[in-house]
Write a protein that holds these residues in place. Structure first.
Motif, PDB file in Angstrom:
ATOM      1  N   ASN A 289     -19.151  10.855  30.193  1.00 20.89           N
ATOM      2  CA  ASN A 289     -18.820   9.892  29.147  1.00 20.89           C
ATOM      3  C   ASN A 289     -19.806  10.042  27.996  1.00 20.89           C
ATOM      4  O   ASN A 289     -20.960   9.645  28.093  1.00 20.89           O
ATOM      5  CB  ASN A 289     -18.869   8.472  29.710  1.00 20.89           C
ATOM      6  CG  ASN A 289     -18.310   7.451  28.734  1.00 20.89           C
ATOM      7  OD1 ASN A 289     -18.015   7.764  27.588  1.00 20.89           O
ATOM      8  ND2 ASN A 289     -18.144   6.217  29.187  1.00 20.89           N
ATOM      9  N   MET A 290     -19.345  10.590  26.880  1.00 19.13           N
ATOM     10  CA  MET A 290     -20.206  10.900  25.738  1.00 19.13           C
ATOM     11  C   MET A 290     -19.972   9.869  24.639  1.00 19.13           C
ATOM     12  O   MET A 290     -19.120  10.025  23.770  1.00 19.13           O
ATOM     13  CB  MET A 290     -19.915  12.321  25.252  1.00 19.13           C
ATOM     14  CG  MET A 290     -20.005  13.343  26.384  1.00 19.13           C
ATOM     15  SD  MET A 290     -19.269  14.937  26.006  1.00 19.13           S
ATOM     16  CE  MET A 290     -20.439  15.498  24.781  1.00 19.13           C
ATOM     17  N   GLN A 488     -14.474  16.129  33.439  1.00 16.98           N
ATOM     18  CA  GLN A 488     -13.680  15.406  32.447  1.00 16.98           C
ATOM     19  C   GLN A 488     -14.605  14.899  31.348  1.00 16.98           C
ATOM     20  O   GLN A 488     -15.515  14.114  31.608  1.00 16.98           O
ATOM     21  CB  GLN A 488     -12.953  14.236  33.111  1.00 16.98           C
ATOM     22  CG  GLN A 488     -12.022  13.491  32.183  1.00 16.98           C
ATOM     23  CD  GLN A 488     -10.724  14.246  31.960  1.00 16.98           C
ATOM     24  OE1 GLN A 488     -10.003  14.528  32.890  1.00 16.98           O
ATOM     25  NE2 GLN A 488     -10.441  14.578  30.720  1.00 16.98           N
ATOM     26  N   LEU A 489     -14.403  15.348  30.103  1.00 15.42           N
ATOM     27  CA  LEU A 489     -15.195  14.889  28.972  1.00 15.42           C
ATOM     28  C   LEU A 489     -14.462  13.761  28.275  1.00 15.42           C
ATOM     29  O   LEU A 489     -13.323  13.931  27.831  1.00 15.42           O
ATOM     30  CB  LEU A 489     -15.445  16.034  27.978  1.00 15.42           C
ATOM     31  CG  LEU A 489     -16.108  17.308  28.522  1.00 15.42           C
ATOM     32  CD1 LEU A 489     -16.406  18.261  27.377  1.00 15.42           C
ATOM     33  CD2 LEU A 489     -17.363  16.983  29.304  1.00 15.42           C
ATOM     34  N   ALA A 493     -17.774  11.452  21.217  1.00 15.63           N
ATOM     35  CA  ALA A 493     -18.446  12.733  20.989  1.00 15.63           C
ATOM     36  C   ALA A 493     -17.771  13.883  21.719  1.00 15.63           C
ATOM     37  O   ALA A 493     -18.048  15.053  21.418  1.00 15.63           O
ATOM     38  CB  ALA A 493     -19.911  12.642  21.409  1.00 15.63           C
ATOM     39  N   ALA A 494     -16.884  13.589  22.659  1.00 12.05           N
ATOM     40  CA  ALA A 494     -16.201  14.643  23.414  1.00 12.05           C
ATOM     41  C   ALA A 494     -15.166  15.370  22.573  1.00 12.05           C
ATOM     42  O   ALA A 494     -14.641  16.404  23.003  1.00 12.05           O
ATOM     43  CB  ALA A 494     -15.538  14.053  24.662  1.00 12.05           C
ATOM     44  N   PRO A 529      -9.802  11.210  24.003  1.00  8.98           N
ATOM     45  CA  PRO A 529     -10.956  11.029  24.893  1.00  8.98           C
ATOM     46  C   PRO A 529     -11.694   9.714  24.689  1.00  8.98           C
ATOM     47  O   PRO A 529     -12.286   9.183  25.628  1.00  8.98           O
ATOM     48  CB  PRO A 529     -11.857  12.229  24.543  1.00  8.98           C
ATOM     49  CG  PRO A 529     -10.939  13.256  23.983  1.00  8.98           C
ATOM     50  CD  PRO A 529      -9.871  12.490  23.272  1.00  8.98           C
ATOM     51  N   ALA A 530     -11.649   9.172  23.471  1.00  9.18           N
ATOM     52  CA  ALA A 530     -12.364   7.926  23.197  1.00  9.18           C
ATOM     53  C   ALA A 530     -11.706   6.730  23.876  1.00  9.18           C
ATOM     54  O   ALA A 530     -12.354   5.700  24.087  1.00  9.18           O
ATOM     55  CB  ALA A 530     -12.441   7.688  21.689  1.00  9.18           C
TER      56      ALA A 530
END
Length: 585
Positions: A289-290, A488-489, A493-494, A529-530
């Motif tokens: 989790n980025m 999983q990104l 930021a992913a 992704p967010a």
């Protein structure tokens, strides 16, 4: 159960998602919306309150920021040169014009298709009330106490009108992106109730102020964005999708805000990592989790988050944005304007947009012509066309965090939570009456001394090493192989272009040579992704037919909550225990 086997998923969301609000709070943004929505509202998690305090501070956290030391400067420059050698670009001290080798150029504004957008110009926010009542209107003319269509804080901001005054009135508070676009000359102070994955409690920002700001922001969103008035809240349920960095007391306080202050009828807590797995339809995965200020890694097996695999890194997307500014200034490509990401929130807003549009990970020199905007005190925004360079360096700070100098923006003090364990730790060895232990845990080694959360935050470890360390902590080769091929990104930021192959390459090199693992893979996200964790929270809430783990408002306010038996999800044991063992006295 038979109904769930035959129902169309879209119909299920439409039927059961109309009265469920999913709340996914983060350090920089909050994702919130009805479970039936395809995407949530993504709103900056901040509030600017009108202040008369002198000397005036535009940003509450400025008192906590430390200066970059000489040693950090040297480490940052050393990290830049390491990255430059990997990307095959000139070192920091080299003049590009005198480079002795042929340059490999890449125009970012024509490579990723999403970069063809125009950079928006942010205008200063209007800090005055839009509809000012006549001068004769006073506080006594406000609605009766029985009218609960809006929260008291919202009422307060709309009825503070002094008699016999014809001047325009300042708004008492401003939330969301507008709060970031307030001119520094205006009498406002920006506050961020969550910072670096924790409630932003400090000697300058009391616990009561933090909780009041959280309540005000969430209430404003519910009224202004979701159009859910106060009097109807008891007909809605809330799902809190909480990052793993939060401690017991922090989760308890958030539950109190949701159930007591915001008046939801019921609520449930789910881990962000677990929700992300469900959001992409996975039962086993390594979730990376980025976020904007924190990067977290945790492994999920068969729908259960594994506590000993959790690692938090104290950097994220905002640090990449600040590094972008430092890189351009070092190369003298930044216009001669006063850009300050810490004291001027609108500048950080601009830098985030530039990062999202132009930064990527690829070999060779990466440049782009972009429009940079200046926001000087009390003046209209100015535009400056410039050529940005080394745009592939800032994202590499995820693998070499000394480039990001994370200590310039330290985490909040943890003294007020010394008596509490983290949200995963205290449930690791708990004896759950009525539920018993799950057989799958018997194959795991027992860790008698798990490090405290503040010791678990990496300072020098990079993203690839963190992922490798997390997966290897499972201790089982079959599971490790599965997790290395199910990374999983997620998070804002992913979305950096080219990040997935960079993660795969560096994770493969970070695996110790004696480990029998030779394949790694990052799975593509099925949605933005967010928003993956938010979507997973919505799925968990809609599929939870029995709602055995949900907390009802009356129970929370009158009696507190105790651990019951028979949770629907295995992970509920580990999530519910930390909050539900508290008596709300």
């Amino acid at each position: 159960q038979d109904y769930l086997k035959t129902v169309i998923p879209s119909n299920l969301f439409a039927e059961r998602g109309t009265n469920i609000v999913v709340i996914n709070p983060g350090s920089a943004n909050i994702r919130i919306g009805l479970a039936q929505q395809d995407t949530p509202f993504n709103i900056p998690h901040c509030i600017s309150r009108r202040t008369t305090q002198l000397p005036k501070r535009n940003v509450q956290d400025l008192m906590l920021n430390s200066q970059v030391t000489t040693a950090q400067h040297m480490e940052r420059e050393r990290a830049y040169d390491i990255i430059a050698s990997l990307l095959r670009i000139p070192f920091l001290g080299e003049e590009i014009a005198n480079s002795s080798y042929a340059r490999k150029m890449g125009r970012v504004d024509t490579d990723p298709p999403q970069n063809n957008m125009k950079e928006p110009v942010f205008s200063w926010a209007d800090v005055f009330e839009k509809n000012v009542p006549p001068p004769s209107v006073t506080v006594e003319d406000a609605p009766n106490e029985g009218d609960t269509s809006e929260s008291p804080t919202l009422k307060e901001s709309k009825i503070k009108v002094e008699p016999n005054s014809r001047e325009r009135k300042y708004r008492e508070y401003i939330c969301g992106e507008e709060a970031l676009r307030i001119s520094p000359t205006e009498p406002y102070c920006l506050r961020r109730p969550i910072r670096r994955g924790h409630l932003n409690v400090s000697q300058h920002y009391s616990t009561q102020q933090v909780l009041e700001d959280l309540h005000t922001i969430w209430d404003w969103i519910l009224v202004e964005k979701l159009h859910i008035p106060h009097r109807e809240r008891n007909m809605y349920s809330a799902i809190l999708v909480i990052p793993e960095t939060f401690d017991n007391r922090e989760i308890k306080e958030m539950l109190s805000i949701v159930l007591h202050d915001l008046r939801f009828g019921s609520a449930v807590v789910h881990q962000e990592g677990l929700a992300a797995a469900f959001g992409n339809g996975l039962s086993t995965a390594c979730i990376v989790n980025m976020g904007a200020q924190v990067t977290s890694v945790i492994c999920v097996e068969d729908g259960v988050a594994l506590p000993t695999t959790h690692i938090s890194l104290r950097f994220g997307g905002e640090d990449i944005s600040r590094c972008l500014l430092w890189t351009q200034r070092h190369h003298q490509t930044w216009p001669p304007i006063r850009t300050d990401a810490l004291s001027k929130p609108v500048d950080l807003l601009m830098l985030n947009r530039l990062k999202e549009s132009y930064c990527q990970v690829k070999e060779g020199e990466v440049e782009a012509v972009a429009m940079v905007h200046s926001y000087e005190d009390g003046m209209p925004p100015g535009s400056h066309k410039t050529r940005l360079t080394a745009l592939n360096v800032p994202p590499m700070g995820l693998f070499y965090p000394t480039l990001l100098v994370p200590d310039v923006y330290p985490p909040p003090p943890r003294t007020w939570l010394k008596d509490c364990d983290d949200m995963l730790e205290d449930t690791w060895h708990m004896d759950f009456s009525g539920g018993g232990a799950y057989p799958m845990w018997e194959s795991y080694p027992v860790y008698q001394t798990k490090p405290k959360k503040e010791d678990d935050i990496g300072l020098d470890i990079g993203l690839a090493e963190a992922i490798t360390k997390s997966i290897l902590a499972t201790g089982r080769i079959d599971l490790q192989r599965k997790l290395f091929c199910s990374m999983q990104l997620i998070g804002g930021a992913a979305s950096v272009y080219g990040l997935i192959p960079a993660v795969e390459e560096r994770v493969l090199h970070a695996i110790p040579s004696h480990e029998a693992i030779d394949t790694v893979e990052v799975l593509q996200s099925r949605t933005n992704p967010a928003f993956v964790s938010w979507k997973g929270g919505a799925i968990l809430g809609i599929l939870d037919i029995s709602r055995e783990a949900w907390i009802h408002r009356e129970d929370w306010i009158r009696n507190g909550i105790h651990i019951g038996s028979g949770r629907k999800y295995k992970d509920s044991y580990y999530l519910q225990a930390q909050a539900m063992c508290y008596m709300n006295l």
